[in-house]
Scaffold this motif. Structure first.
Motif, PDB file in Angstrom:
ATOM      1  N   GLN A 122      21.733  12.757   9.269  1.00 47.25           N
ATOM      2  CA  GLN A 122      19.843  12.678   9.207  1.00 47.25           C
ATOM      3  C   GLN A 122      19.392  12.836  10.228  1.00 47.25           C
ATOM      4  OE1 GLN A 122      16.902  10.142   6.096  1.00 47.25           O
ATOM      5  NE2 GLN A 122      18.197   9.120   7.414  1.00 47.25           N
ATOM      6  N   LEU A 123      18.181  13.318  10.148  1.00 46.64           N
ATOM      7  CA  LEU A 123      17.194  14.307  11.112  1.00 46.64           C
ATOM      8  C   LEU A 123      16.011  12.848  10.846  1.00 46.64           C
ATOM      9  CD1 LEU A 123      17.924  17.736  11.463  1.00 46.64           C
ATOM     10  CD2 LEU A 123      18.938  16.412  12.794  1.00 46.64           C
ATOM     11  N   ILE A 124      15.996  12.721  11.490  1.00 48.01           N
ATOM     12  CA  ILE A 124      13.778  12.053  11.798  1.00 48.01           C
ATOM     13  C   ILE A 124      13.698  12.566  12.523  1.00 48.01           C
ATOM     14  CG2 ILE A 124      13.196   9.469  12.336  1.00 48.01           C
ATOM     15  CD1 ILE A 124      15.972   8.192  12.699  1.00 48.01           C
ATOM     16  N   LYS A 125      12.110  13.148  11.934  1.00 50.46           N
ATOM     17  CA  LYS A 125      11.080  14.192  12.379  1.00 50.46           C
ATOM     18  C   LYS A 125      10.317  13.085  13.546  1.00 50.46           C
ATOM     19  CE  LYS A 125       7.783  17.093  11.734  1.00 50.46           C
ATOM     20  NZ  LYS A 125       6.266  17.736  10.756  1.00 50.46           N
ATOM     21  N   CYS A 126      10.524  12.942  15.277  1.00 50.98           N
ATOM     22  CA  CYS A 126       9.506  12.403  15.934  1.00 50.98           C
ATOM     23  C   CYS A 126       8.337  13.402  16.299  1.00 50.98           C
ATOM     24  CB  CYS A 126      10.118  12.486  17.615  1.00 50.98           C
ATOM     25  SG  CYS A 126       8.812  12.139  18.513  1.00 50.98           S
ATOM     26  N   PRO A 127       7.090  12.220  15.844  1.00 55.35           N
ATOM     27  CA  PRO A 127       5.968  13.326  16.238  1.00 55.35           C
ATOM     28  C   PRO A 127       5.149  13.957  16.896  1.00 55.35           C
ATOM     29  CG  PRO A 127       5.355  10.743  15.338  1.00 55.35           C
ATOM     30  CD  PRO A 127       6.993  11.366  16.069  1.00 55.35           C
ATOM     31  N   TRP A 166       6.641   5.189  20.169  1.00 54.89           N
ATOM     32  CA  TRP A 166       6.744   4.914  19.159  1.00 54.89           C
ATOM     33  C   TRP A 166       6.189   4.942  17.958  1.00 54.89           C
ATOM     34  CZ3 TRP A 166       9.341   0.242  18.006  1.00 54.89           C
ATOM     35  CH2 TRP A 166      10.573  -0.345  18.825  1.00 54.89           C
ATOM     36  N   PHE A 167       6.775   5.389  17.020  1.00 54.40           N
ATOM     37  CA  PHE A 167       5.936   5.880  15.495  1.00 54.40           C
ATOM     38  C   PHE A 167       6.097   4.940  14.009  1.00 54.40           C
ATOM     39  CE2 PHE A 167       9.565   7.842  16.231  1.00 54.40           C
ATOM     40  CZ  PHE A 167      10.271   7.431  14.654  1.00 54.40           C
ATOM     41  N   ASN A 168       4.853   5.245  13.674  1.00 56.62           N
ATOM     42  CA  ASN A 168       5.504   4.447  11.764  1.00 56.62           C
ATOM     43  C   ASN A 168       6.116   5.881  11.193  1.00 56.62           C
ATOM     44  OD1 ASN A 168       4.164   1.819  12.888  1.00 56.62           O
ATOM     45  ND2 ASN A 168       1.814   2.964  12.481  1.00 56.62           N
ATOM     46  N   ALA A 169       6.904   5.251  10.173  1.00 57.77           N
ATOM     47  CA  ALA A 169       7.091   5.483   9.142  1.00 57.77           C
ATOM     48  C   ALA A 169       6.771   5.278   8.196  1.00 57.77           C
ATOM     49  CB  ALA A 169       8.462   5.983   9.533  1.00 57.77           C
ATOM     50  N   ILE A 170       7.061   6.413   6.517  1.00 57.94           N
ATOM     51  CA  ILE A 170       7.246   5.506   5.420  1.00 57.94           C
ATOM     52  C   ILE A 170       8.608   5.684   4.901  1.00 57.94           C
ATOM     53  CG2 ILE A 170       6.588   5.098   3.033  1.00 57.94           C
ATOM     54  CD1 ILE A 170       4.685   4.324   4.657  1.00 57.94           C
ATOM     55  N   ARG A 171       9.328   4.784   4.757  1.00 60.18           N
ATOM     56  CA  ARG A 171      10.938   4.880   4.292  1.00 60.18           C
ATOM     57  C   ARG A 171      10.936   4.730   2.870  1.00 60.18           C
ATOM     58  NH1 ARG A 171      16.706   2.858   5.025  1.00 60.18           N
ATOM     59  NH2 ARG A 171      15.036   0.803   7.053  1.00 60.18           N
ATOM     60  N   ASP A 172      11.819   4.815   1.783  1.00 55.81           N
ATOM     61  CA  ASP A 172      12.003   4.328   1.379  1.00 55.81           C
ATOM     62  C   ASP A 172      14.052   3.424   1.689  1.00 55.81           C
ATOM     63  OD1 ASP A 172      13.834   3.629  -1.008  1.00 55.81           O
ATOM     64  OD2 ASP A 172      12.546   5.166  -1.978  1.00 55.81           O
ATOM     65  N   THR A 173      13.930   1.669   1.423  1.00 55.35           N
ATOM     66  CA  THR A 173      14.844   1.330   1.853  1.00 55.35           C
ATOM     67  C   THR A 173      16.084   1.584   1.391  1.00 55.35           C
ATOM     68  OG1 THR A 173      13.719  -0.812   0.685  1.00 55.35           O
ATOM     69  CG2 THR A 173      13.490  -0.135   2.699  1.00 55.35           C
ATOM     70  N   ALA A 174      15.431   1.793  -0.338  1.00 58.64           N
ATOM     71  CA  ALA A 174      17.063   1.384  -1.726  1.00 58.64           C
ATOM     72  C   ALA A 174      17.801   3.108  -1.363  1.00 58.64           C
ATOM     73  CB  ALA A 174      16.725   2.193  -2.397  1.00 58.64           C
ATOM     74  N   THR A 175      16.977   4.366  -0.244  1.00 59.46           N
ATOM     75  CA  THR A 175      17.892   5.609  -0.172  1.00 59.46           C
ATOM     76  C   THR A 175      17.698   6.197   1.053  1.00 59.46           C
ATOM     77  OG1 THR A 175      15.604   7.065  -0.649  1.00 59.46           O
ATOM     78  CG2 THR A 175      16.897   6.333  -2.560  1.00 59.46           C
ATOM     79  N   TYR A 176      17.501   5.262   1.982  1.00 56.42           N
ATOM     80  CA  TYR A 176      16.894   5.721   3.797  1.00 56.42           C
ATOM     81  C   TYR A 176      16.210   6.758   3.657  1.00 56.42           C
ATOM     82  CZ  TYR A 176      18.475   4.827   8.279  1.00 56.42           C
ATOM     83  OH  TYR A 176      17.675   4.552  10.001  1.00 56.42           O
ATOM     84  N   ARG A 177      15.801   7.498   3.007  1.00 56.66           N
ATOM     85  CA  ARG A 177      15.419   9.138   2.861  1.00 56.66           C
ATOM     86  C   ARG A 177      13.326   8.852   3.391  1.00 56.66           C
ATOM     87  NH1 ARG A 177      11.407  10.331  -0.454  1.00 56.66           N
ATOM     88  NH2 ARG A 177      10.926  12.584  -0.272  1.00 56.66           N
ATOM     89  N   PHE A 178      13.476   9.270   4.661  1.00 55.52           N
ATOM     90  CA  PHE A 178      12.146   9.008   5.055  1.00 55.52           C
ATOM     91  C   PHE A 178      11.275  10.229   4.279  1.00 55.52           C
ATOM     92  CE2 PHE A 178      14.782   7.493   8.467  1.00 55.52           C
ATOM     93  CZ  PHE A 178      14.007   6.962   9.435  1.00 55.52           C
TER      94      PHE A 178
END
Length: 92
Positions: free
Chosen positions: A2-7, A66-78
């Protein structure tokens, strides 16, 4: 992978990041006045929902910020990422 977008750095592989716990947890106003039980609650008791959740993340193998993220814990989707000085997105 998975790719995570760093701000600051943009999209990077998830192996570059570390989870930092629940976001938006306020530091106690008078820490010296807390009992041991209150300190334990502050340090160890966090929400653990299934679904949309605000979290802290560190780009530990990149810019080290450090940054904040909204993530769905059931699907792991950011759903969203945002800097600590930015407001939490209402809907993504």
């Amino acid at each position: 992978m998975q790719l995570i977008k760093c701000p600051w750095c943009g999209p990077r592989e998830e192996t570059e990041f570390h989870y930092g716990g629940q976001a938006h947890v306020e530091y106690p106003a008078e820490p010296a006045a807390l009992s041991d039980e209150e300190w334990a609650r502050y340090l160890f008791f966090r929400d653990n929902p299934k679904g949309r959740f605000a979290e802290r993340w560190s780009h530990s193998h990149g810019c080290r910020r450090w940054f904040n993220a909204i993530r769905d814990t059931a699907t792991y989707r950011f759903e969203a990422v945002y800097r600590p000085d930015e407001p939490q997105p209402v809907n993504s």
